[in-house]
Structures are given as structure tokens and as C-alpha cells.
Design an enzyme around this catalytic site. Structure first.
Site, PDB file in Angstrom:
ATOM      1  N   LYS B 205     -14.750   8.635  74.008  1.00 21.31           N
ATOM      2  CA  LYS B 205     -14.226   9.390  75.141  1.00 21.31           C
ATOM      3  C   LYS B 205     -14.491  10.881  74.937  1.00 21.31           C
ATOM      4  CE  LYS B 205     -10.466  11.482  76.234  1.00 21.31           C
ATOM      5  NZ  LYS B 205     -10.790  12.611  77.104  1.00 21.31           N
ATOM      6  N   GLU B 279      -9.387  14.902  62.641  1.00 20.17           N
ATOM      7  CA  GLU B 279      -9.934  16.217  62.295  1.00 20.17           C
ATOM      8  C   GLU B 279      -9.299  17.176  63.286  1.00 20.17           C
ATOM      9  OE1 GLU B 279     -11.486  19.375  62.378  1.00 20.17           O
ATOM     10  OE2 GLU B 279     -13.439  18.594  62.986  1.00 20.17           O
ATOM     11  N   CYS B 313     -12.761  24.748  65.068  1.00 17.33           N
ATOM     12  CA  CYS B 313     -11.562  24.421  64.306  1.00 17.33           C
ATOM     13  C   CYS B 313     -11.596  25.041  62.921  1.00 17.33           C
ATOM     14  CB  CYS B 313     -11.397  22.911  64.208  1.00 17.33           C
ATOM     15  SG  CYS B 313     -12.921  22.079  63.795  1.00 17.33           S
ATOM     16  N   GLU B 410      -3.095  28.765  65.735  1.00 16.85           N
ATOM     17  CA  GLU B 410      -4.521  28.706  66.035  1.00 16.85           C
ATOM     18  C   GLU B 410      -4.748  29.261  67.445  1.00 16.85           C
ATOM     19  OE1 GLU B 410      -6.221  24.766  66.395  1.00 16.85           O
ATOM     20  OE2 GLU B 410      -8.038  25.462  65.401  1.00 16.85           O
TER      21      GLU B 410
END
Lengths: 298, 500
Positions: B205, B279, B313, B410
Site C-alpha cells: 500500500k 521503520e 526519517c 520530529e
């Protein structure tokens, strides 16, 4: 004295080469390309440094520097011609009344392996004969032995011998080999009084490369940050195509900026580059390529 | 441009407009140089199930974030679509793919890798249009890595016995894989290549804002005559992802994305027997010591945070600078950031492209505002941003302390938080004091220091004197809230096999 009289600035090879390569990916087109190419011509030190040089050959070179191409291309004159000391008088005569400067290579060019007194006399005579600029070589033997003080003192002495002539200091980076050495040589020469720092004699391969030039530009930038003084840069040898010349200008533009985009602070030392640049200018103006036969030889 | 006022200047603050200013990038104009490779985008896309595209169902728009114009309508897969995809994958795994000798699976993967190379330019253009990243990066980084990943795992397909000596590696079955929008095609490659090499089949997906390159990848699978059902691609938003993750017919879930969603997935997978790799986010420390090569460290700082608009990331979003070199780093960083060109991502001269979505732009703005409110000092270069589209100028904060939100959360945008340290001990402590642990950077000219520091950093990837470098042979993954499991390298096979 083997220690440096200033802090060492380490240079990382991988990132330096990566950054230098990134400038080649900038795309310069149409009107900005034409402007860049004309700027490159105006920054050129047309060079002849052969044992077989004669005043006749130097005349060809000077005429080419004064008028690089057909006037309809509106190409500026080159910055200077670069010759051996014995050719200085001839070059001065041929360039009289023009903006083209005469640069002489001195200090036992290209090796620099002669007594300092000879190097200084070499320089003084060239200046007496009318040289506007002196391109000296450093003693690479002394440098690689770690005799930095000797290298420094020699540059300072030659600067004094130059009088009003501008001093360019050649490192022969192909012999220094590491970027760390190039950075040390840059810091030494700048502190010893160089007006310009220059990569190569053109007699050793590799001559100028993008990463080596970048390391030198960074030394110039650090000096500017600290003192506000602008030192010039001259990559010499090995730059043969208009495309490479533009990449150098992009690097200059993004490292030192607009104040350096002038022949007073940036030069190309080259013999075959001019005609490739002129060919590209002609293509942009005329819309087609022309044979090399249409461009005069220096 | 916004300049924040701090009531009390940070002790390390460098005065603005210092004496000797460079006039960078004013000496040469760069004319626009747009990439012109044509790419054919359909008006609507169906789902890729069992080797064929379905008729488009209920659709949603995918927009070009640089123009806000709709590129295409893409089908939102329902739970029953996902069910059909999983069943197709199961059939393919049991009847075809799982029975093929490794050598034959490898042949398909090599073929796919070569086809990706052949279509690299158009895929790069599509990636840039759908996601906003610069053509420079999609062309020179994403696409070469996508092909390299398939090539690399193609090589493992017939060598699994050597990957795990003395053990027999068997495929898990069907893998459900949910990927993010920051590297759409590259993340698809990271997920698909090792799973297929090991004999699994996949239902993938893609993210809802960047579904197009995965759908074009499906066409490459058709061209490569990959057996039907081996890879199925279901597009949609969170509900589609949830339907896939919660489907009882899958054996393995692999997810790359936010820690928040990762946590939900871990909860829903718990107790089902499905294998899981995550992850997730990061807040990496990029540590610059005083003995670092300063000019190159500045390059690395820029590569660390402004690469892909900071939508990375493993971005080096916390810069830790030794106090003794703080002023010179900041001065150089300020000049360097001023040379970055923000704008049309398809222009070959663009360094910073568009922010992926309006939602992400708002998140970045909210966090940057919090930084200003909490008293950090914001630097943004003077640059004109396009009117349409989602943009954020490359920025950095000084005067940041560990207590600021911008030092902990983040941001996932082109915003760097700069902090200082005094000793190596303090650098390690500050670097490790974060819920995340995905990556870190170390800058020093001293080799022994690199090893000493790297060994003490709780981060899955540590780059030394470089940043954001990727290679299919190198394992990638995190500690703590950055997730678990490794992708890339021989380690990347492990989450897709059971060892006997």
C-alpha cells in the site's frame, strides 16, 4: 621550522570531491550562458610557456588577447598574456595602450629549485622589463620536507621584489597531491602576501581540478571572513572546454559570490580554452557551430 | 522572511550582518532548466490485483504539491479489495512463486531492475511531480537506488543457503507492506525486493499522497511478465492500510512511517502470529567536533537536513556543535543555506523542492512557530517562494536547548535545530537523550574518535564525515521508538524468512 605558524584546517577528501562535482550539475543556458562565456574570456590569462617561444609567437598571443574574436561577437579582451621573462619586453610592446596585462613566470619556473637570490633577481628583472604581474612557483621540495617557514619567507621576499606588480603564487598542486597540503599551501601563501593563489604551472599533470580549486577558494573565503581582504584565484592548466569553464564560474559564484566574478579576482590560465569558449559564443550568437578554421590561433 | 526576536541573546549567538559579507549567487544568473522527459499520466487508476488493473472504484485525487493541481484520480481500495489482493497473493505464493527455484525468482528480479533502469527518467519525473522532490534527487539518487535494490536482492534469490549458513530459509508467505510518501518508489523497492527474493508474495500500500510511481511500477511488473498475484498494489488512505495490516491472511507486516501509526500497528498485530518490522521516525544528532573538517562538515549538515526537504526519517535534524567552533560553523552554514535554490522541483537547478502536502506544511509551520515562541532564534535566507504549491524555506534555529519542542519532536521538514556541547561525553549524552534511535552523524578528522563515539551512539546507522548515504548492501533500521528490524543487506532478508 617544521611547525605551521597558524592552525591547520583539515580537509575531507570525499565530501570535497562530492561538493565540487555538484557544481557541474548546474544548468546554465541561453543569455546567462552567453554572459558567463564572455566573462570567462575576460578572465583569461592567455599563456605561452615553451622553450621555443619567440617575439613572433608572443605577438600572435597578444593580438589574440586584445581581440579574441570578430568584433561582431562583442567579446571582451582577455585579462593578460602570460610569458617567460625574456618575452616580457616584446609582450609589453605588443599590448601597449590596451587593457591586456603582461604576466611573467619567474622564480626559476617551473621547478623553483634555485637559490633565492636567483629567484629574486629573476623577479626584479621581469618587473623592470614592465611585467604587471608575477607568477611565482613555491619550492615544493621545501614544502614536502615540512620547511614551511622557508616557503613562507620566499613568498614574502618575492612579494617585496615585485614592487607594484601583482603576485600570483603557484603551488603545483599535482605535486602536493593531498587536499590537506593544498589547504596548508593556500594559508601560507595568503599570509605571506600573495595577491592571487594559483594551482599549477601547466607542466605537471594533474593541473587544475575542481576540488583542488574549491579547497583554495575555501581558504580565500576563510581569509575574507577573518580580515575582509579579497585574495584572487587562478586555476591553470587542464581546463579545455567552455563547459568546464562555466562549472568553475558556478563554483566561484556559490563559494565566494559576485564580488569575485571579475578578472581582478579570478583568472583562467589556459592556452587552448579560449577558442572553445569563442566557438560556443559564436554558436549562441549565430545559432550554429562553425569550424575551428574560423577562429584565430593564439 | 521571518526573524524572531529573542529577549536574551544566546551566549553563542553570532551577530547578524557581520562585518565581511559575501554576495553569494548574485554573480551569475541560472536560466530555468526544466526536465522535459514526457510521462503519460492516466486520468484515473484502478488497483493492481492478480496481475491486472481493476476498474477504478471510488477515487481520491493525488495532487502535484508544487502546483496544487490534480495529477490523477486514484482508487481508494476497500476492505474487500484488500481481501481480493491478499487472496491473489496467497494463491500466487502457494502455486507459483513459492515453488520457483531461487534462480528463477532471481531472473524476474533482474528483469525488473533492468526495466526500471530503462524507464528511469520518466519514473523520476513522475516521482517529482507526485511528491514534490527535486528532479536532481529523484534522477540521481532515488531511481539509481531503486534499480540497485532490485539488482542486489536478485543476487540473493538463489543464494539463501549462503545468507544463513547451516539453516534452511523458508518464505513466510504473504507480506502486507505499507510505505510512506517521502521516497515512494525507493521504499517500494526496499519492501518488495527482499520479500520477493526470499519467495514471499506481497500486497503493497503506497502512501495516499504519492501513489503514482508504485502504479507505474506495476506496469513494469506486467512488462517483466511477473506471475499474476506475486505483487499486488492497493492504493488508499489509512483505512486501506488498516484493512491490510489487520487482514488475517497475511503472515508478515512491514511498515515505514510515523511512530504514532507504527505504535497502532504493533498493537493490532500483537498476538496474531504475524511477523512485524517497523521503520519509524527519528531525531538524529549530527555531531560536529572542533577537529572536524569544517567546510565539509557544513556540506554534511546541509546534506543531513535539507536533503529531500527534510522529509527523511534519518535526517540530521539535531545539530550538535562543539562550542569552540560554533561561531564559525554558524557563519558558514548561514552563507551556505543562502545558496540553496527553492522552487520548481522539475528545474534541474532546484535544490529544495515542494513540501509533500498541505497537511505536512501545516505541521512544519506549527513546530517552527513553537520554536520561535519558546525563544529559539530562527534563520531563514531571503528567498522568494512560488505562490501556488506548498513551500517552506530552508531554516535553522540557534539558541535551542534540549527542552525545546523543536529539539525533541520530529519536524520532518527543512528545519534544523542547532545545539552546543563542550566535551565528547556531553555530546554522546545529548545525542542519545531522545526517544528515537535511527541514525547519527559524527564529524572529526580523527579516525579513532569516530570509532569511539560511534560505538556509544544508540542509533541504527552512524555516518562518519558524511551523511544520508544509502546503499542496498548496507542494513538500515532503528533503536527504540525508531522501530525494529533491518532493511538492506543480508540482514534485510531475515524479516522475510523463517529459519529451520
Amino acid at each position: 621550522m617544521n611547525t605551521l605558524p597558524f592552525p591547520r584546517r583539515p580537509v575531507d577528501q570525499v565530501m570535497t570531491e562530492e561538493r565540487a562535482a555538484s557544481f557541474a550539475r548546474r544548468s546554465i543556458k541561453s543569455s546567462s550562458k552567453l554572459a558567463a562565456l564572455k566573462l570567462a574570456i575576460s578572465m583569461m590569462d592567455l599563456t605561452t610557456l615553451e622553450g621555443k617561444d619567440t617575439p613572433g609567437k608572443v605577438e600572435h598571443l597578444c593580438r589574440k588577447a586584445i581581440q579574441p574574436a570578430d568584433p561582431r561577437y562583442e567579446v571582451p579582451a582577455c585579462a593578460a598574456v602570460c610569458v617567460y621573462p625574456n618575452m616580457v619586453r616584446a609582450a609589453k610592446a605588443f599590448t601597449r595602450g590596451t587593457s591586456v596585462k603582461v604576466a611573467a613566470v619567474t622564480t626559476a619556473f617551473p621547478s623553483g629549485l634555485m637559490p633565492l637570490s636567483v629567484k629574486l633577481e629573476d623577479t626584479r628583472l621581469a618587473v623592470e622589463d614592465g611585467a604587471d604581474e608575477i607568477d611565482m612557483v613555491i619550492d615544493r621540495g621545501a614544502f614536502l620536507r615540512g620547511e614551511y617557514r622557508q616557503v613562507f619567507d620566499e613568498i614574502a621576499a618575492v612579494r617585496e621584489a615585485c614592487g607594484n606588480a601583482h603576485l600570483k603564487v603557484i603551488f603545483e598542486t599535482g605535486e602536493l597531491q593531498t587536499y590537506d597540503n593544498v589547504r596548508i599551501a593556500s594559508d601560507l601563501a595568503i599570509r605571506a602576501g600573495a595577491h592571487f593563489i594559483k594551482t599549477s604551472t601547466g607542466k605537471v599533470s594533474p593541473a587544475a581540478t575542481l576540488p583542488v580549486t574549491l579547497v583554495m577558494l575555501e581558504a580565500i573565503r576563510d581569509h575574507f571572513y577573518e580580515t575582509g581582504v579579497r585574495i584572487g584565484m587562478k586555476p591553470a592548466g587542464g581546463i579545455r572546454t567552455a563547459k568546464e569553464a562555466i562549472t568553475y564560474l558556478v563554483m566561484l559564484n556559490e563559494t565566494l559570490g559576485a564580488d569575485w566574478m571579475t578578472p581582478d579576482l579570478f583568472r583562467f590560465g589556459a592556452s587552448t580554452l579560449a577558442n572553445d569558449v569563442l566557438m560556443q559564443i559564436a554558436r549562441l550568437v549565430d545559432g550554429r557551430y562553425q569550424s575551428a578554421d574560423y577562429f584565430s590561433l593564439p | 522572511m521571518k526573524k524572531a526576536k529573542t529577549p536574551v541573546p544566546h551566549p553563542n549567538a553570532v551577530p547578524h550582518g557581520s562585518v565581511h559579507m559575501l554576495r553569494l549567487c548574485e554573480g551569475l544568473a541560472y536560466a530555468p532548466a526544466p526536465e522535459t522527459t514526457p510521462v503519460k499520466i492516466d486520468a484515473t487508476y484502478g488497483l493492481f490485483i492478480d496481475g491486472a488493473f481493476t476498474k477504478p472504484g471510488r477515487t481520491f485525487a493525488t495532487v502535484n504539491p508544487a502546483t496544487e493541481k490534480t495529477l490523477a484520480e486514484v482508487t481508494a481500495a476497500t476492505a474487500s479489495d484488500v481481501d481480493r489482493a491478499v487472496k491473489a497473493a496467497r494463491r500466487a505464493q502457494e502455486k507459483v512463486w513459492g515453488r520457483l527455484p531461487g534462480r528463477e525468482r532471481g531472473k524476474y528480479l533482474y528483469r525488473i531492475a533492468r526495466l526500471i533502469q530503462e524507464h528511469a527518467r520518466e519514473l523520476a519525473v513522475l516521482e517529482t511531480m507526485d511528491g514534490g522532490k527535486t528532479i536532481k534527487e529523484s534522477r540521481d539518487i532515488d531511481l539509481p537506488l531503486v534499480a540497485a535494490h532490485f539488482f542486489y536482492y536478485a543476487g540473493w534469490a538463489d543464494k539463501l543457503d549462503y545468507a544463513f549458513p547451516g539453516r534452511k530459509a523458508r518464505p513466510l508467505g504473504v507480506a502486507g507492506q505499507v510505505i510512506p510518501w517521502n521516497f515512494p518508489l525507493l521504499m517500494a523497492a526496499w519492501k518488495l525486493a527482499p520479500a520477493l527474493a526470499a519467495g514471499n508474495t506481497c500486497v503493497l500500500k503506497p502512501a495516499e499522497t504519492t501513489p503514482l510511481t508504485a502504479l507505474h511500477l506495476a506496469r513494469i511488473f506486467q512488462q517483466a511478465e511477473l506471475p499474476p498475484g506475486v505483487v499486488n498494489i492497493v492504493t488508499g488512505a489509512g483505512e486501506t492500510g488498516a484493512a491490510l495490516v489487520n487482514h488475517p491472511g497475511i503472515d508478515k507486516v512491514a511498515f515505514t512511517g510515523s511512530t504514532e501509526v507504527g505504535r497502532r500497528i504493533a498493537a493490532s498485530v500483537a498476538g496474531t502470529g504475524k511477523k512485524l518490522t517497523l521503520e519509524l521516525g527519528g531525531k538524529a544528532a549530527n555531531i560536529v567536533f572542533e577537529d572536524a573538517p569544517i567546510e565539509q562538515a557544513v556540506e554534511g549538515i546541509v546534506a543531513g537536513i535539507y536533503f529531500n526537504q527534510g522529509h527523511v526519517c534519518c535526517a540530521g535534524s539535531r545539530l550538535l556543535v562543539q562550542e569552540s567552533v560554533f561561531p564559525e560553523i554558524i557563519r558558514r552554514l548561514r552563507d551556505r543555506v543562502s545558496t540553496l535554490r527553492v522552487g520548481d522541483p522539475l528545474d534541474k537547478n532546484t535544490d529544495i523542492g515542494a513540501i509533500n502536502s498541505r497537511q505536512q506544511l501545516e505541521k512544519i509551520r506549527e513546530l517552527v512557530d513553537s520554536g520561535v515562541k519558546e525563544g529559539a532564534e530562527l534563520f531563514q535566507p531571503r528567498c522568494r517562494l512560488p505562490k501556488a504549491g506548498y513551500w517552506f524555506a530552508p531554516s535553522f534555529f540557534t539558541g535551542v536547548t534540549a527542552a525545546h519542542r523543536i529539539a525533541r519532536e520530529e519536524i520532518f521538514g527543512p528545519v534544523l535545530s542547532v545545539m552546543t556541547f563542550r566535551t565528547p561525553e556531553e555530546a554522546i549524552e545529548r545525542a542519545n537523550t531522545t526517544p528515537y534511535g535511527l541514525s547519527a552523524g559524527v564529524w572529526t578528522d580523527k579516525g579513532s574518535k569516530i570509532f569511539k563515539i560511534a560505538a556509544k551512539l544508540r542509533a541504527g546507522v552512524v555516518w562518519a564525515n558524511t551523511y544520508n548515504k544509502f546503499d542496498p548492501t548496507s542494513p538500515f533500521g532503528g533503536y527504540k521508538e525508531s522501530g525494529f528490524g533491518r532493511e538492506g543487506g543480508v540482514q534485510g532478508l531475515l524479516p522475510y524468512v523463517s529459519l529451520e
